[in-house]
Design an enzyme around this catalytic site. Sequence first.
Site, mmCIF file in Angstrom:
data_model
loop_
_atom_site.group_PDB
_atom_site.id
_atom_site.type_symbol
_atom_site.label_atom_id
_atom_site.label_comp_id
_atom_site.label_asym_id
_atom_site.label_seq_id
_atom_site.Cartn_x
_atom_site.Cartn_y
_atom_site.Cartn_z
ATOM 1 N N GLU A 178 0.835 -1.123 -0.108
ATOM 2 C CA GLU A 178 0.054 0.003 -0.019
ATOM 3 C C GLU A 178 0.833 1.354 -0.116
ATOM 4 O O GLU A 178 0.709 2.109 1.113
ATOM 5 C CB GLU A 178 -0.992 0.113 1.216
ATOM 6 C CG GLU A 178 -1.890 -1.236 1.186
ATOM 7 C CD GLU A 178 -3.086 -1.022 2.423
ATOM 8 O OE1 GLU A 178 -3.834 -1.870 2.381
ATOM 9 O OE2 GLU A 178 -2.830 -0.302 3.305
ATOM 10 N N GLU A 376 -5.151 -8.560 1.129
ATOM 11 C CA GLU A 376 -5.872 -8.375 2.079
ATOM 12 C C GLU A 376 -7.116 -8.104 1.934
ATOM 13 O O GLU A 376 -7.621 -7.292 1.056
ATOM 14 C CB GLU A 376 -5.113 -7.010 2.893
ATOM 15 C CG GLU A 376 -3.886 -7.298 3.441
ATOM 16 C CD GLU A 376 -3.302 -5.890 3.884
ATOM 17 O OE1 GLU A 376 -4.220 -5.111 4.453
ATOM 18 O OE2 GLU A 376 -2.166 -5.852 4.015
#
Length: 474
Positions: A178, A376
């Site tokens: 991320e 995720e």
Amino acid sequence: MTNPTETKTSAAVTYQFPTDFWWGTASSATQMEGAAFEGGKGLNIWDYWYMQQPNRFFNGVSATEASNFYHLYEQDIALMKELGHNTFRFSISWSRLFPEGVGEVNEEAITFYNNVINCLIDHDIEPFINLYHFDMPMALQDRGGWESRDVVDAYVQFAKTCFELFGDRVTTWFTHNEPIVPVEGGYLYDFHYPNVVDFKRAVQVAYHSILSSALAIQAYREREQAGQIGIILNLTPSYPRSQHPADLKASRLADAIFNRSFLDPSVLGTFPEELVDVLQEQGAMPEMQPGDLDLIRANTIDLLGINYYQPRRVKAKASLPNPDAPFLPENLFDFYEMPGRKMNPYRGWEIYEQGVYDILINLKDNYGNIPCFISENGMGVEGEERYRDTDGSVQDDYRIDFIREHLKWTHRALEEGANVKGYHLWTFMDNWSWSNAYKNRYGFVGVDLATQERTVKKSGHWFKQVITNHGFTE
């Protein structure tokens, strides 16, 4: 990969996944390891920020102990095996391996990570390693962090060291998790250190993160080790309020800033024109060196990790922004709350399961159907002790529902040809969540912070059955 099948009867629907599907969980060093001041580890930005402003962390809880994986990794990995994992993603703490970010390597860190990797392999769990998960060594933050080209060079040396030390056993690597989050948190919205609000500096941080990823990929391929290397992006589909041209433009701009800014260079080796136009209009183009763009174009990823939690809904601006305030992405659009949306009230996030399908089909249609996996997905809930059974296990049917509905849409994308290879929940056991500490719990396994005792939740047992059966039936 074998083709999945969906068997329909009058009584049930079976969602069957390939037998080689990756089932597991994801974690990060700072959030899980603990031992923040043990084993020769240096300070990272979270250790330092807590020392300066402990009030910025939920209940004043730091990551010093976290979930104590550093000391309990053997029992935790045994529990992963018991719950059916065939893969597990974790990160290497840069400041544990290099206490000053550069220079001498910490031998105690090498021993620890070797032990973790070997223990996973001994339990037939493939280690997936991510190199950077928000935890800049403080010594390098003092030198400018991701704003500094020197720190990019230090990161590449860190990556090369990891490949050299662990690449004989680890064959799945990721450069960043991320990477847009440190940009947003640290340089736009004040929820990560160094708490800067400056669009131009944010752009430089983003650019250097992308460049560092390409350089690490180049270094990995030069070693000619057997394996693959990718990046993990949190992709949040940008849905327009309506089909009005102004709303559609707002969604395209949001997508370019929050998704395509990292997705396009990572997969295609190019940057979206809409994003470049915004940067030029704002006088915020990053400092680059000759050859950078060629290097980014030549070193795209092998594998994409997709973190998906919520959609982004936007609409055209309703009013002009303050011309004297710092420029932020929301100067170009407004966020939109869809009436009737399903919410996780504890996190304040919309639950929209179809989003995972839309991401996968977009990758199939517009990004060469790159190999990918759901790296995720998860649901954080506050006060889970309300749902404890007499044996101490949390009866988290809400988490089972959340996972199952996302898996249904993942399965549909698989059937339509998406190249999705696995699903990882965030996370294996309740862990420390940046400034939220332990406010919301995410794990298959509950953690008693007072005793560090682990207790498997109902969702953990359910997920084991999914793995055992290569799917589930409704």
